[in-house]
Design a protein around this motif. Structure first.
Motif, short mmCIF file in Angstrom:
data_model
loop_
_atom_site.label_atom_id
_atom_site.label_comp_id
_atom_site.label_asym_id
_atom_site.label_seq_id
_atom_site.Cartn_x
_atom_site.Cartn_y
_atom_site.Cartn_z
N ASP A 464 0.83 -1.21 0.00
CA ASP A 464 0.00 0.00 0.00
C ASP A 464 0.86 1.26 0.00
O ASP A 464 0.51 2.28 0.57
CB ASP A 464 -0.93 0.01 1.22
N GLN A 465 2.03 1.17 -0.67
CA GLN A 465 2.86 2.36 -0.79
C GLN A 465 2.17 3.39 -1.68
O GLN A 465 1.15 3.11 -2.30
CB GLN A 465 4.24 2.01 -1.39
N SER A 466 2.77 4.55 -1.75
CA SER A 466 2.22 5.58 -2.62
C SER A 466 2.39 5.15 -4.07
O SER A 466 3.26 4.33 -4.41
CB SER A 466 2.93 6.92 -2.39
N ILE A 467 1.56 5.71 -4.93
CA ILE A 467 1.60 5.36 -6.35
C ILE A 467 2.98 5.65 -6.94
O ILE A 467 3.54 4.87 -7.70
CB ILE A 467 0.52 6.14 -7.12
N GLU A 468 3.57 6.78 -6.54
CA GLU A 468 4.87 7.15 -7.08
C GLU A 468 5.97 6.19 -6.61
O GLU A 468 6.84 5.80 -7.39
CB GLU A 468 5.23 8.58 -6.67
N ASP A 469 5.90 5.77 -5.34
CA ASP A 469 6.90 4.80 -4.84
C ASP A 469 6.80 3.48 -5.59
O ASP A 469 7.81 2.88 -5.96
CB ASP A 469 6.68 4.57 -3.34
N ILE A 470 5.56 3.02 -5.81
CA ILE A 470 5.36 1.77 -6.54
C ILE A 470 5.87 1.90 -7.97
O ILE A 470 6.54 1.01 -8.50
CB ILE A 470 3.87 1.38 -6.52
N ARG A 471 5.59 3.02 -8.59
CA ARG A 471 6.01 3.24 -9.98
C ARG A 471 7.54 3.22 -10.08
O ARG A 471 8.10 2.59 -10.98
CB ARG A 471 5.46 4.56 -10.50
N GLN A 472 8.20 3.89 -9.17
CA GLN A 472 9.66 3.92 -9.19
C GLN A 472 10.24 2.54 -8.94
O GLN A 472 11.23 2.13 -9.55
CB GLN A 472 10.17 4.91 -8.15
N GLN A 473 9.61 1.78 -8.04
CA GLN A 473 10.07 0.42 -7.74
C GLN A 473 9.94 -0.49 -8.95
O GLN A 473 10.85 -1.26 -9.29
CB GLN A 473 9.27 -0.13 -6.56
N LEU A 474 8.81 -0.37 -9.64
CA LEU A 474 8.57 -1.20 -10.82
C LEU A 474 9.48 -0.77 -11.97
O LEU A 474 10.00 -1.61 -12.72
CB LEU A 474 7.11 -1.12 -11.25
N LEU A 475 9.69 0.54 -12.12
CA LEU A 475 10.57 1.01 -13.19
C LEU A 475 12.00 0.55 -12.96
O LEU A 475 12.73 0.21 -13.89
CB LEU A 475 10.50 2.53 -13.28
N ALA A 476 12.44 0.54 -11.68
CA ALA A 476 13.79 0.08 -11.38
C ALA A 476 13.95 -1.40 -11.72
O ALA A 476 14.96 -1.82 -12.30
CB ALA A 476 14.10 0.32 -9.90
N ALA A 477 12.91 -2.21 -11.39
CA ALA A 477 12.96 -3.63 -11.73
C ALA A 477 12.95 -3.82 -13.24
O ALA A 477 13.65 -4.69 -13.78
CB ALA A 477 11.78 -4.35 -11.09
N LYS A 478 12.15 -3.03 -13.92
CA LYS A 478 12.10 -3.09 -15.39
C LYS A 478 13.47 -2.80 -15.99
O LYS A 478 13.95 -3.54 -16.86
CB LYS A 478 11.07 -2.08 -15.90
N GLN A 479 14.11 -1.74 -15.53
CA GLN A 479 15.40 -1.34 -16.08
C GLN A 479 16.49 -2.37 -15.77
O GLN A 479 17.36 -2.64 -16.60
CB GLN A 479 15.79 0.03 -15.52
N GLN A 480 16.42 -2.96 -14.60
CA GLN A 480 17.49 -3.88 -14.17
C GLN A 480 17.34 -5.28 -14.77
O GLN A 480 18.33 -5.91 -15.11
CB GLN A 480 17.49 -3.97 -12.64
N HIS A 481 16.08 -5.75 -14.93
CA HIS A 481 15.89 -7.17 -15.27
C HIS A 481 15.24 -7.41 -16.63
O HIS A 481 15.39 -8.51 -17.17
CB HIS A 481 15.02 -7.83 -14.20
N LEU A 482 14.49 -6.45 -17.18
CA LEU A 482 13.66 -6.77 -18.33
C LEU A 482 14.09 -6.10 -19.63
O LEU A 482 13.82 -6.62 -20.71
CB LEU A 482 12.20 -6.37 -18.06
N VAL A 483 14.76 -4.98 -19.54
CA VAL A 483 15.00 -4.18 -20.74
C VAL A 483 15.79 -4.92 -21.79
O VAL A 483 15.51 -4.86 -22.99
CB VAL A 483 15.71 -2.86 -20.36
N ASP A 484 16.82 -5.67 -21.40
CA ASP A 484 17.73 -6.31 -22.37
C ASP A 484 17.34 -7.73 -22.75
O ASP A 484 18.09 -8.41 -23.44
CB ASP A 484 19.14 -6.32 -21.80
N LEU A 485 16.16 -8.20 -22.32
CA LEU A 485 15.81 -9.60 -22.59
C LEU A 485 15.34 -9.82 -24.02
O LEU A 485 15.54 -10.89 -24.59
CB LEU A 485 14.73 -10.06 -21.60
N ALA A 486 14.67 -8.85 -24.62
CA ALA A 486 14.20 -9.00 -25.99
C ALA A 486 15.26 -8.47 -26.96
O ALA A 486 15.97 -7.51 -26.64
CB ALA A 486 12.89 -8.26 -26.22
N PRO A 487 15.41 -9.10 -28.12
CA PRO A 487 16.40 -8.61 -29.09
C PRO A 487 16.04 -7.24 -29.63
O PRO A 487 14.91 -6.86 -29.64
CB PRO A 487 16.35 -9.69 -30.20
#
Length: 487
Positions: A464-487
């Protein structure tokens, strides 16, 4: 010894009847994949079971006009055949990337224009409604479910407050002292709305000759249908609350709903009958016009035949990518997150699928799909970003441009638990949260011969964090783990 003499009119009519049989057979052979999928939806969805009656009703409406049609010349015409060609092309493109909604509409529009082209203008003036009525063979309207759910929830809350009922609403969940009620997809009233649309169109054709009366009656019936669904949902909540959930949500759930719908439709018909036109379409005419020679346009027949042959030959050559029995796992995490998580994200029949948990307790998901597969498709109704039976959307956002952006869903369940989902679809370097845009990207790749698969990526976290905290957390995970997986 007598010899039967065949007149030019009867000979031409026989030739046209043979042409009709040949072209309808060719139509079924070419468009059968889309027609079979339509029937499969009718069979497995209560929302579209009325479609089984559409063709018999259309044939009956044509049979009513048999005496008026008996002496009219079936004069084939070229223009509808030319207009039908773009729909054959649209069907091919949609069929190539499994966009069933478009391919099914294109198949029916082609059939309607083919009927018009083969029978001619004079006959179509008599049977225009039965031909147009065939559009209800196509299962459509599911995109309206979220709007209808919200409208139903709004009405239920309004009615409950009118009778001083203690409630609390969060998204599509309605909390009462006895239980928590969800305005689910099945409660949206889409089945009532579509059935009302079909019945009101048929009723208007049979009882009105003035278009504004027909439009007004159809609009009235649709509004009454939406209100009826709200009343139905309200009564179910009251019955469930007063009976401590002993009644209202078993088999009687459907009985109450259809009883309310029946009463509302009868009310609409009763009101509509008071404004019926005396000069509404007659069933038949007693006088049979004189038979005339039936000219056949060879240009029209050639145009239709070439369109069918071209569409059929190209569709047969569209290759399907083999679908593995079990999707490959690209990321070796050795975790059974899907069995432990209550997220409920589900994408079936992909080429690959991964679901894992990061060190910061963020769930990540990715799956890949070919443009066209033997089984399954990335953009389809049963592939969802969350479990609809468990979660309700409280807010959704889209960030970035159409071809370089992502979406965020905020969810809540009946226990008050919150979850956020960040997601996007990817084709090459383009990323989008729009399902239609993703399909167009797949089509463009298919046309240029690029067999690179498409991807869906998602990251989710609870709390139940703030929307901005959740967004930043998800964006950090996206940048760290997902961005380079697709060619």
């Amino acid at each position: 010894m007598y010899q039967q003499v065949q007149t030019p009119a009867s000979s031409s009519r026989s030739h046209l009847i043979i042409s009709l049989a040949v072209f309808f057979s060719g139509y079924l052979m070419v468009f059968w994949p889309s027609l079979a999928r339509m029937e499969g939806i009718w069979r497995h969805s209560e929302t579209y079971m009325h479609a089984y009656l559409i063709l018999p009703i259309s044939l009956w409406l044509i049979w009513r006009q048999r005496e008026r049609l008996a002496g009219l010349p079936m004069q084939s015409t070229l223009w509808p055949a030319l207009f039908a060609t773009p729909f054959a092309m649209a069907w091919l493109l949609a069929y190539a990337v499994d966009v069933n909604f478009v391919s099914q509409f294109a198949a029916i529009f082609f059939l309607q224009l083919m009927i018009w082209s083969l029978l001619g203008h004079q006959i179509l003036r008599i049977i225009w409604f039965p031909v147009v009525f065939l559009v209800f063979l196509v299962p459509f309207g599911e995109a309206a479910n979220p709007i209808l759910q919200q409208v139903t929830a709004d009405m239920v809350v309004h009615f409950l407050r009118l009778v001083d009922f203690p409630i609390y609403r969060e998204g599509l969940y309605i909390y009462t002292p006895a239980a928590v009620f969800e305005v689910a997809v099945a409660c949206s009233g889409l089945n009532f709305l579509l059935t009302s649309l079909v019945l009101s169109c048929l009723y208007s054709y049979l009882h009105y000759s003035r278009w504004y009366k027909a439009v007004a009656f159809i609009a009235l019936t649709l509004v009454l249908s939406i209100i009826a669904n709200g009343i139905r949902a309200f009564l179910l909540v009251v019955i469930g609350e007063k009976s401590n959930m002993a009644y209202g949500f078993g088999a009687d759930h459907y009985y109450y709903g259809w009883l309310v719908f029946f009463l509302v439709i009868m009310l609409a018909f009763w009101l509509g009958a008071k404004f019926a036109d005396d000069d509404a379409p007659a069933a038949t005419e007693n006088k049979v016009p004189e038979q005339r020679t039936v000219p056949i346009s060879k240009t029209t027949l050639v145009c239709l035949a070439l369109t069918l042959l071209l569409a059929g030959s190209i569709s047969r050559n569209i290759a399907d990518t083999p679908t593995p029995e079990q999707p490959a796992q690209l990321e070796q995490h050795n975790q059974d997150i899907a069995g432990q998580s209550n997220w409920g994200i589900q994408f079936y029949d992909g080429l690959s699928r991964d679901h894992w948990l990061t060190e910061h307790s963020v769930e990540l998901f990715m799956a890949s799909y070919a443009h066209r597969q033997e089984h399954g498709d990335m953009i389809t109704w049963h592939n969802t970003l969350y479990q609809p039976e468990q979660w309700s959307i409280t807010a959704q956002h889209h960030t970035g441009s159409l071809l370089n952006g992502y979406g965020i869903l905020q969810l809540v369940n009946t226990r008050g638990q919150q979850r956020a989902v960040l997601y996007w679809y990817q084709m090459g370097e383009h990323k989008t949260s729009n399902r239609v845009a993703m399909k167009l990207l797949q089509l463009a790749a298919l046309l240029r011969g690029d067999d690179t698969p498409g991807y869906v990526f998602a990251a989710s976290v609870t709390g139940d964090q703030s929307i901005e905290d959740i967004r930043q957390q998800l964006l950090a995970a996206k940048q760290q783990h997902l961005v380079d997986l697709a060619p």
